[in-house]
Design a protein around this motif. Structure first.
Motif, PDB file in Angstrom:
ATOM      1  N   ARG A 257       0.824  -1.208   0.000  1.00 27.24           N
ATOM      2  CA  ARG A 257       0.000   0.000   0.000  1.00 27.24           C
ATOM      3  C   ARG A 257       0.850   1.247   0.000  1.00 27.24           C
ATOM      4  O   ARG A 257       2.015   1.223   0.417  1.00 27.24           O
ATOM      5  N   HIS A 293      -1.637  -4.218  -4.883  1.00 24.25           N
ATOM      6  CA  HIS A 293      -1.129  -2.930  -4.392  1.00 24.25           C
ATOM      7  C   HIS A 293      -2.273  -1.924  -4.344  1.00 24.25           C
ATOM      8  O   HIS A 293      -3.009  -1.741  -5.322  1.00 24.25           O
ATOM      9  N   ILE A 294      -2.412  -1.263  -3.184  1.00 24.83           N
ATOM     10  CA  ILE A 294      -3.408  -0.203  -2.995  1.00 24.83           C
ATOM     11  C   ILE A 294      -2.674   1.134  -3.068  1.00 24.83           C
ATOM     12  O   ILE A 294      -1.845   1.439  -2.208  1.00 24.83           O
ATOM     13  N   CYS A 307      -6.491  -0.089  -7.034  1.00 22.65           N
ATOM     14  CA  CYS A 307      -6.221  -1.457  -6.568  1.00 22.65           C
ATOM     15  C   CYS A 307      -5.740  -2.248  -7.777  1.00 22.65           C
ATOM     16  O   CYS A 307      -6.523  -2.533  -8.690  1.00 22.65           O
TER      17      CYS A 307
END
Length: 381
Positions: A257, A293-294, A307
Motif C-alpha cells: 500500500r 497494491h493499494i 487497486c
C-alpha cells in the motif's frame, strides 16, 4: 399547490438599478426642458428682431412666429402627456402586473397563472412563461408522485430485507443441516447418485444463503444509519485484510500500500469496499502468488485510489458489464461467487460521492480498479 419558494433575485447593478418608469420620466423631463429652452430662445430672438424692425409688416410676422411657437409648444406638451398616458397604461402597468405575478410564483405559489393583455409583445411573453411554468409544475408533480412511489417501494424493500434476513435464512439452514444429517445417518444405505443429490441440495442451500446475504448488503448501502465521519482508510484496509487473513495465507498473497489518507465516509462500507476488491484480486489470480497494491493520489478535493493485481485481468470491452448486479464473466464452478461484489463496490463509492471504474489503460498484467473519495477537509494544505 405551494412548494418551497425560489431564492431571491439578484440585485441589479449600475444604471440597471433604475426602474423603466424612471427612465421614461427622466427622458421626458430632459426633452421638455430642451423644447422649452428652444422656444424661449426663439421668442427672445424674435423680440430682439422686433425692436430692430422698422416696418409694421416685420413686427406682424414676428407676432405670427411667436404664436406658432406657442401653439407648437402646446401641441408638444399635449403629445407628451398623451405619450406618458400611453406608456403608463400600455407598457408600464402591464410590466408591473407581470412582475407582480412573477413574484407570486417565485414566492412559492406555482399554480398562479401568468397573463397580461397588452401590449402584444408582453402578452406573448407572458403566455410563453406561463406555458413553461405549467410544464415545470407538471414535471414536478410527476417527480413527486415517483418519489412517493419510490418511498413506498423502499419501504417494501426494507420489509423484504427483514423477511430475507430472518424468515428465509432459517428454512435454508434447516434444509442444509437436515440434509447433511440424512447423509450421516443413512449414508451406508445410499448409493453414489443419492449422495450426489444430497451434495447438490446442501450446495444449493449454502449458495442461496450467500446470495441473500449479498443482496442484503447491496440494499443496505443507501440506507445506512451510521452516517459519515472522518475515516482513516489505512485502518479500514487493515480491518479488511484481517477479515481476509485466511484467504491471504492460503493463497500466499502479498498486499502492499501507499500511505493512505483520511476521507469523509462510512467506516463499515469503506472496509467492505477494500475487502471486496482485495478478495477479487485473490480469487481471480493467475498461476503466480497474488500481488495486490493499494495506491492513492490527491486530485483537488478528492482522493483517487487504485487497486492493482497480477491476476487474469479483464478485457476492456467488459468494463461496464462487470459492475452490473448478477453479471458474471466466468462459470460458477471455476470462480465461485454471486456476481454482486463489484456492483456493491460501485454503489458504496457512489454513495460517498465518488466514482469507480476499471482502468483499461493500466500497464502490466492483471486488473486495476480506480475510485475517488472526498477528502475529509482536515488534511488540506
Amino acid at each position: 399547490m405551494s412548494i418551497n419558494p425560489l431564492p431571491p433575485a439578484k440585485e441589479p447593478i449600475g444604471l440597471g438599478r433604475l426602474p423603466v418608469a424612471r427612465w421614461f420620466l427622466i427622458m421626458g423631463l430632459v426633452a421638455g426642458i430642451v423644447l422649452l429652452a428652444a422656444i424661449l430662445i426663439a421668442m427672445m430672438i424674435g423680440a430682439r428682431a422686433r425692436e430692430m424692425a422698422r416696418t409694421p409688416a416685420v413686427a406682424e410676422q414676428l407676432d405670427v412666429l411667436n404664436m406658432v411657437l406657442i401653439v407648437l409648444f402646446a401641441a408638444m406638451l399635449a403629445f407628451g402627456i398623451a405619450l406618458a398616458f400611453i406608456l403608463r397604461y400600455a407598457v408600464l402597468k402591464p410590466i408591473d402586473q407581470l412582475a407582480e405575478q412573477v413574484r407570486t410564483v417565485a414566492a412559492g405559489d406555482f399554480d398562479h397563472t401568468l397573463h397580461v393583455d397588452r401590449p402584444a409583445e408582453l402578452a406573448e411573453l407572458s403566455s410563453h412563461v406561463d406555458s413553461m411554468r405549467a410544464r415545470i409544475v407538471s414535471a414536478w408533480r410527476a417527480a413527486a408522485d415517483q418519489a412517493e412511489e419510490l418511498r413506498r417501494s423502499n419501504g417494501e424493500l426494507e420489509q423484504f430485507a427483514y423477511v430475507a434476513s430472518h424468515d428465509l435464512q432459517e428454512p435454508l439452514r434447516k434444509v442444509a443441516s437436515f440434509t447433511q444429517m440424512l447423509e450421516q445417518r443413512y449414508g451406508s444405505q445410499l448409493d453414489e447418485r443419492a449422495k450426489q443429490y444430497i451434495q447438490y441440495s446442501v450446495d444449493g442451500a449454502k449458495r442461496m444463503q450467500l446470495l441473500i446475504n449479498d443482496l442484503l448488503d447491496f440494499s443496505r448501502v443507501s440506507r445506512m444509519t451510521g452516517g459519515k465521519s472522518t475515516v482513516d482508510t489505512g485502518k479500514a484496509l487493515d480491518l479488511a485484510l484481517e477479515n481476509l487473513s485466511a484467504a491471504i495465507e492460503d493463497s500466499e498473497a502479498t498486499v502492499t500500500r501507499d500511505e493512505l489518507p483520511v476521507v469523509r465516509g462510512n467506516r463499515v462500507q469503506l472496509t467492505q469496499l477494500f475487502q471486496n476488491l482485495v478478495e477479487n484480486a485473490i480469487k481471480f489470480r493467475a498461476g503466480a502468488a497474488p500481488r495486490v497494491h493499494i495506491g492513492v493520489t490527491r486530485s483537488g478535493g478528492m482522493w483517487e485510489f487504485s487497486c492493482s493485481d497480477n491476476g487474469i485481468g479483464i478485457e476492456p470491452k467488459y468494463a461496464d458489464r462487470i459492475f452490473l448486479i448478477f453479471q458474471r464473466l466466468h462459470a460458477r464452478d471455476v470462480y465461485p461467487g454471486t456476481g454482486i461484489g463489484l456492483a456493491l463496490c460501485r454503489k458504496i463509492v457512489e454513495y460517498h460521492g465518488g466514482q469507480l471504474w476499471l482502468d483499461g489503460e493500466a500497464e502490466g498484467q492483471g486488473a486495476t480498479f480506480r475510485w475517488t473519495l472526498p477528502a475529509s477537509g482536515d488534511d488540506d494544505e
